[in-house]
Design a protein around this motif. Structure first.
Motif, PDB file in Angstrom:
ATOM      1  N   GLY A  97       8.023  -8.423  -2.351  1.00  0.00           N
ATOM      2  CA  GLY A  97       6.950  -9.159  -1.699  1.00  0.00           C
ATOM      3  C   GLY A  97       6.380  -8.479  -0.477  1.00  0.00           C
ATOM      4  O   GLY A  97       5.600  -9.074   0.266  1.00  0.00           O
ATOM      5  N   ARG A  98       6.727  -7.220  -0.269  1.00  0.00           N
ATOM      6  CA  ARG A  98       6.228  -6.481   0.890  1.00  0.00           C
ATOM      7  C   ARG A  98       4.869  -5.856   0.595  1.00  0.00           C
ATOM      8  O   ARG A  98       4.617  -5.425  -0.527  1.00  0.00           O
ATOM      9  CB  ARG A  98       7.233  -5.395   1.285  1.00  0.00           C
ATOM     10  N   LEU A  99       4.045  -5.802   1.617  1.00  0.00           N
ATOM     11  CA  LEU A  99       2.684  -5.285   1.479  1.00  0.00           C
ATOM     12  C   LEU A  99       2.686  -3.765   1.367  1.00  0.00           C
ATOM     13  O   LEU A  99       3.392  -3.068   2.106  1.00  0.00           O
ATOM     14  CB  LEU A  99       1.852  -5.711   2.695  1.00  0.00           C
ATOM     15  N   THR A 100       1.881  -3.244   0.434  1.00  0.00           N
ATOM     16  CA  THR A 100       1.678  -1.810   0.267  1.00  0.00           C
ATOM     17  C   THR A 100       0.185  -1.581   0.040  1.00  0.00           C
ATOM     18  O   THR A 100      -0.512  -2.458  -0.476  1.00  0.00           O
ATOM     19  CB  THR A 100       2.490  -1.275  -0.931  1.00  0.00           C
ATOM     20  N   ALA A 101      -0.307  -0.414   0.446  1.00  0.00           N
ATOM     21  CA  ALA A 101      -1.730  -0.108   0.314  1.00  0.00           C
ATOM     22  C   ALA A 101      -1.923   1.070  -0.626  1.00  0.00           C
ATOM     23  O   ALA A 101      -1.346   2.140  -0.423  1.00  0.00           O
ATOM     24  CB  ALA A 101      -2.337   0.214   1.681  1.00  0.00           C
ATOM     25  N   VAL A 102      -2.723   0.861  -1.675  1.00  0.00           N
ATOM     26  CA  VAL A 102      -3.071   1.951  -2.584  1.00  0.00           C
ATOM     27  C   VAL A 102      -4.265   2.698  -1.995  1.00  0.00           C
ATOM     28  O   VAL A 102      -5.294   2.094  -1.664  1.00  0.00           O
ATOM     29  CB  VAL A 102      -3.418   1.432  -3.983  1.00  0.00           C
ATOM     30  N   ASP A 103      -4.117   4.007  -1.874  1.00  0.00           N
ATOM     31  CA  ASP A 103      -5.183   4.868  -1.358  1.00  0.00           C
ATOM     32  C   ASP A 103      -5.708   5.713  -2.516  1.00  0.00           C
ATOM     33  O   ASP A 103      -5.127   6.733  -2.876  1.00  0.00           O
ATOM     34  CB  ASP A 103      -4.634   5.755  -0.234  1.00  0.00           C
ATOM     35  N   TRP A 104      -6.806   5.232  -3.141  1.00  0.00           N
ATOM     36  CA  TRP A 104      -7.458   6.010  -4.185  1.00  0.00           C
ATOM     37  C   TRP A 104      -8.170   7.208  -3.560  1.00  0.00           C
ATOM     38  O   TRP A 104      -8.482   7.213  -2.372  1.00  0.00           O
ATOM     39  CB  TRP A 104      -8.496   5.160  -4.919  1.00  0.00           C
ATOM     40  N   VAL A 135       1.657   3.506   2.449  1.00  0.00           N
ATOM     41  CA  VAL A 135       0.594   3.932   1.551  1.00  0.00           C
ATOM     42  C   VAL A 135       1.177   4.504   0.265  1.00  0.00           C
ATOM     43  O   VAL A 135       2.129   5.292   0.285  1.00  0.00           O
ATOM     44  CB  VAL A 135      -0.304   4.982   2.235  1.00  0.00           C
ATOM     45  N   GLN A 136       0.588   4.090  -0.851  1.00  0.00           N
ATOM     46  CA  GLN A 136       0.826   4.706  -2.141  1.00  0.00           C
ATOM     47  C   GLN A 136      -0.440   5.478  -2.500  1.00  0.00           C
ATOM     48  O   GLN A 136      -1.473   4.889  -2.795  1.00  0.00           O
ATOM     49  CB  GLN A 136       1.099   3.644  -3.204  1.00  0.00           C
ATOM     50  N   SER A 137      -0.371   6.804  -2.454  1.00  0.00           N
ATOM     51  CA  SER A 137      -1.544   7.611  -2.753  1.00  0.00           C
ATOM     52  C   SER A 137      -1.709   7.778  -4.251  1.00  0.00           C
ATOM     53  O   SER A 137      -0.725   7.883  -4.993  1.00  0.00           O
ATOM     54  CB  SER A 137      -1.435   8.984  -2.096  1.00  0.00           C
ATOM     55  N   SER A 138      -2.971   7.810  -4.692  1.00  0.00           N
ATOM     56  CA  SER A 138      -3.286   8.016  -6.100  1.00  0.00           C
ATOM     57  C   SER A 138      -4.143   9.256  -6.248  1.00  0.00           C
ATOM     58  O   SER A 138      -4.952   9.575  -5.367  1.00  0.00           O
ATOM     59  CB  SER A 138      -4.032   6.801  -6.660  1.00  0.00           C
ATOM     60  N   ALA A 139      -3.994   9.938  -7.361  1.00  0.00           N
ATOM     61  CA  ALA A 139      -4.842  11.089  -7.670  1.00  0.00           C
ATOM     62  C   ALA A 139      -6.126  10.671  -8.366  1.00  0.00           C
ATOM     63  O   ALA A 139      -6.997  11.507  -8.612  1.00  0.00           O
ATOM     64  CB  ALA A 139      -4.081  12.079  -8.552  1.00  0.00           C
TER      65      ALA A 139
END
Length: 339
Positions: A97-104, A135-139
């Motif tokens: 339930g923790r907040l994470t941010a996807v960085d496209w 941050v979870q970075s995406s390609a």
């Protein structure tokens, strides 16, 4: 680690927005002033229901405070443009339930010749840091306006965005789906072939789904319905309706499709085919902020959304200035889920 993007109707901690500054989208002082007035009207409408944090460029805070009021929450960061839905992070939660941010990856909506993104490509990271989210970075080159989820495993996408040559050349549909599912916690993608015709103009996104179709509850989707055969979107919207009526969601439920009639105006002030759409709404805590166009169909659209969200207050905000710059109310807002 698994992640899930909550649906927009889930509770929010706040809304993030970006303040218009001088750039190629707003080419004159008059256009910039009109944009700021329009952005401020949306921010004030949203702030009735939840906190709003406005990111502004260096030296632009005074103009924001003048229109937003002395109690506005302002943050200064370098900006290129003002479309927080697309440049900001996509917030998700992990299994705890923790907040994470996807960085496209953001590249100016497919590397368009007028766009600048040196600073906007970093805004997702800045907002994530301000929100205290890792941050979870995406390609994947992608924007927030190019996805819409139901919170139960289903995501809407469009061929001309995620598979567009300007964004992800060489990616297959399977590769796009795998990355989207990994970052959003979805398991089924429903693809539409394109966006509205007006979204392929100079300042268009080349097919964002959030002016075409949007989930409003699990199993229920609202769809732009251009009912005038004189408009090229008449054929397009019939195709969207046919596709979505033939689809099931990630849980196997047939979709309930709600048609929302397009505004009656066919062309914008520049004489181009209008892509005015009520689908580009924003849900906030207890409210629906709906695009208005001073159009006879404004009331019809508001009535539809009141029936869909009987516990929420529906507010119409004139969105014509925002659309003239390339988007709508959903495009300039980004929700941070409450955890």
């Amino acid at each position: 680690m698994t992640f899930r993007m909550p649906p927009e109707w889930a509770p929010h901690e706040r809304t993030w927005m970006a303040w218009p500054g001088p750039n190629p989208t707003f080419t004159t002082d008059a256009e910039l002033a009109e944009a700021r007035t329009a952005w401020a009207a949306v921010a004030r409408a949203v702030r009735r229901f939840e906190p709003v944090t406005m990111v502004h460029g260096p030296g632009q805070g005074e103009s924001a405070r003048a229109l937003l009021g002395p109690d506005a929450e302002l943050v200064e960061r370098e900006l290129d443009d003002a479309w927080m839905r697309d440049i900001g992070p996509t917030f998700v939660t992990d299994e705890e339930g923790r907040l994470t941010a996807v960085d496209w990856v953001f590249n100016g909506w497919g590397g368009q010749d007028w766009a600048r993104w040196e600073h906007d490509s970093k805004i997702a990271g800045h907002v994530a840091d301000l929100a205290g989210a890792p941050v979870q970075s995406s390609a994947l080159v992608n924007e927030g306006g190019a996805i819409h989820v139901d919170g139960e495993g289903t995501v809407l996408l469009t061929d001309t965005v995620q598979l567009g040559a300007g964004r992800n050349p060489g990616w297959t549909r399977e590769q796009v789906e795998a990355e989207i599912h990994a970052k959003l916690g979805t398991t089924k993608a429903i693809w539409l072939p394109h966006g509205l015709s007006g979204d392929y103009g100079r300042y268009g996104t080349q097919g964002h789904v959030d002016i075409v179709a949007a989930f409003v509850s699990p199993g229920t989707v609202v769809v732009h319905s251009q009912q005038d055969p004189a408009h090229p979107d008449h054929v397009r919207s019939q195709a969207y309706l046919e596709i979505l009526r033939g689809e099931t969601d990630a849980k196997g439920r047939p979709l309930e499709v709600v048609e929302v009639p397009a505004p009656t105006v066919l062309k914008d002030e520049e004489g181009d085919w209008a892509d005015y759409s009520y689908i580009n709404h924003y849900l906030c805590n207890g409210g629906v902020v709906l695009c208005g166009f001073d159009d006879p169909h404004d009331g019809i659209a508001a009535g539809i959304f009141r029936r869909l969200f009987p516990q929420r207050s529906v507010t119409l905000v004139d969105a014509r200035t925002i659309f003239s710059a390339g988007g709508g109310i959903h495009c300039i807002t980004q929700q941070q889920p409450r955890i």
